[in-house]
Motif scaffolding. Sequence first.
Motif, PDB file in Angstrom:
ATOM      1  N   LEU A   1      12.102  83.307 120.682  1.00  0.00           N
ATOM      2  CA  LEU A   1      12.529  83.456 122.155  1.00  0.00           C
ATOM      3  C   LEU A   1      13.523  82.528 122.263  1.00  0.00           C
ATOM      4  N   ALA A   2      13.478  81.127 121.902  1.00  0.00           N
ATOM      5  CA  ALA A   2      14.780  80.267 122.480  1.00  0.00           C
ATOM      6  C   ALA A   2      16.011  80.581 121.756  1.00  0.00           C
ATOM      7  N   GLN A   3      16.151  81.167 120.643  1.00  0.00           N
ATOM      8  CA  GLN A   3      17.227  81.631 119.943  1.00  0.00           C
ATOM      9  C   GLN A   3      18.288  82.650 121.016  1.00  0.00           C
ATOM     10  N   MET A   4      17.385  83.324 121.957  1.00  0.00           N
ATOM     11  CA  MET A   4      18.121  84.465 122.784  1.00  0.00           C
ATOM     12  C   MET A   4      18.720  83.806 123.942  1.00  0.00           C
ATOM     13  N   THR A   5      19.458  82.667 123.656  1.00  0.00           N
ATOM     14  CA  THR A   5      20.290  81.967 124.524  1.00  0.00           C
ATOM     15  C   THR A   5      21.539  81.465 124.220  1.00  0.00           C
ATOM     16  N   PRO A   6      22.494  81.368 124.674  1.00  0.00           N
ATOM     17  CA  PRO A   6      23.915  80.832 124.157  1.00  0.00           C
ATOM     18  C   PRO A   6      23.884  79.354 123.924  1.00  0.00           C
ATOM     19  N   VAL A   7      22.782  78.968 124.784  1.00  0.00           N
ATOM     20  CA  VAL A   7      22.868  77.276 124.073  1.00  0.00           C
ATOM     21  C   VAL A   7      22.705  77.059 122.490  1.00  0.00           C
ATOM     22  N   GLY A   8      23.643  76.144 122.107  1.00  0.00           N
ATOM     23  CA  GLY A   8      23.623  75.698 120.587  1.00  0.00           C
ATOM     24  C   GLY A   8      25.047  75.764 120.142  1.00  0.00           C
ATOM     25  N   VAL A   9      25.328  75.734 119.046  1.00  0.00           N
ATOM     26  CA  VAL A   9      26.543  75.539 118.270  1.00  0.00           C
ATOM     27  C   VAL A   9      27.149  76.774 117.699  1.00  0.00           C
ATOM     28  N   TRP A  10      28.486  77.428 117.877  1.00  0.00           N
ATOM     29  CA  TRP A  10      28.617  78.612 117.629  1.00  0.00           C
ATOM     30  C   TRP A  10      29.951  78.566 116.891  1.00  0.00           C
ATOM     31  N   ARG A  11      30.296  79.202 115.865  1.00  0.00           N
ATOM     32  CA  ARG A  11      31.477  79.352 115.132  1.00  0.00           C
ATOM     33  C   ARG A  11      32.577  80.344 115.663  1.00  0.00           C
ATOM     34  N   THR A  12      33.555  80.207 115.994  1.00  0.00           N
ATOM     35  CA  THR A  12      34.587  81.092 116.535  1.00  0.00           C
ATOM     36  C   THR A  12      35.362  81.606 115.653  1.00  0.00           C
ATOM     37  N   VAL A  13      35.999  82.809 115.905  1.00  0.00           N
ATOM     38  CA  VAL A  13      36.935  83.357 115.073  1.00  0.00           C
ATOM     39  C   VAL A  13      38.272  83.723 115.655  1.00  0.00           C
ATOM     40  N   ASP A  14      39.407  83.466 115.063  1.00  0.00           N
ATOM     41  CA  ASP A  14      40.869  83.831 115.552  1.00  0.00           C
ATOM     42  C   ASP A  14      40.948  85.460 115.729  1.00  0.00           C
ATOM     43  N   ASP A  15      41.146  85.909 116.704  1.00  0.00           N
ATOM     44  CA  ASP A  15      41.340  87.392 116.962  1.00  0.00           C
ATOM     45  C   ASP A  15      42.639  87.913 116.000  1.00  0.00           C
ATOM     46  N   LYS A  16      43.490  87.408 115.977  1.00  0.00           N
ATOM     47  CA  LYS A  16      44.662  87.850 115.112  1.00  0.00           C
ATOM     48  C   LYS A  16      44.411  87.817 113.692  1.00  0.00           C
TER      49      LYS A  16
END
Length: 144
Positions: A18-33
């Motif tokens: 349940l705790a993981q269904m939140t945006p809180v944390g560290v996220w890896r982003t990807v360049d759109d292009k």
Amino acid sequence: MFRQIAAVVLAALAWPALAQMTPVGVWRTVDDKTGEVSSEVRISDNAGVLSGRIEKLLRKDARQDDVCDKCTDERKNKPVLGLEIIRGAKRSDGKEVWEGGKILDPDNGKDYTLRLTPIEDGKQLQVRGYIAFFYRTQTWTRVP
């Protein structure tokens, strides 16, 4: 007594999911292009209001001393590393969606109205930014 203990144990086992269904944390982003991994963003919760900062720059060509020269507010010419790019998002009533905040694209200096939705059991985050009728959606991956 056994039922109460079993209920506590089951609740404790279910809590991480349940705790993981939140945006809180560290996220890896990807360049759109390019499709290349571009950064890691840490999203934090302060009394129900989310904010997010760039924690790592991961693009091959990224300069760790880059500044947000296209920003138009107090973030102008501030280092991209550590820059607050998410501000003011709050959880929508009864939904696994966080809205109402803004997200900054440091590459173009534009602020977008924000919508965050955890997907794939919280392993990914759908990040949507809007300006007027135009929107852009990215899928970020949770860093374990």
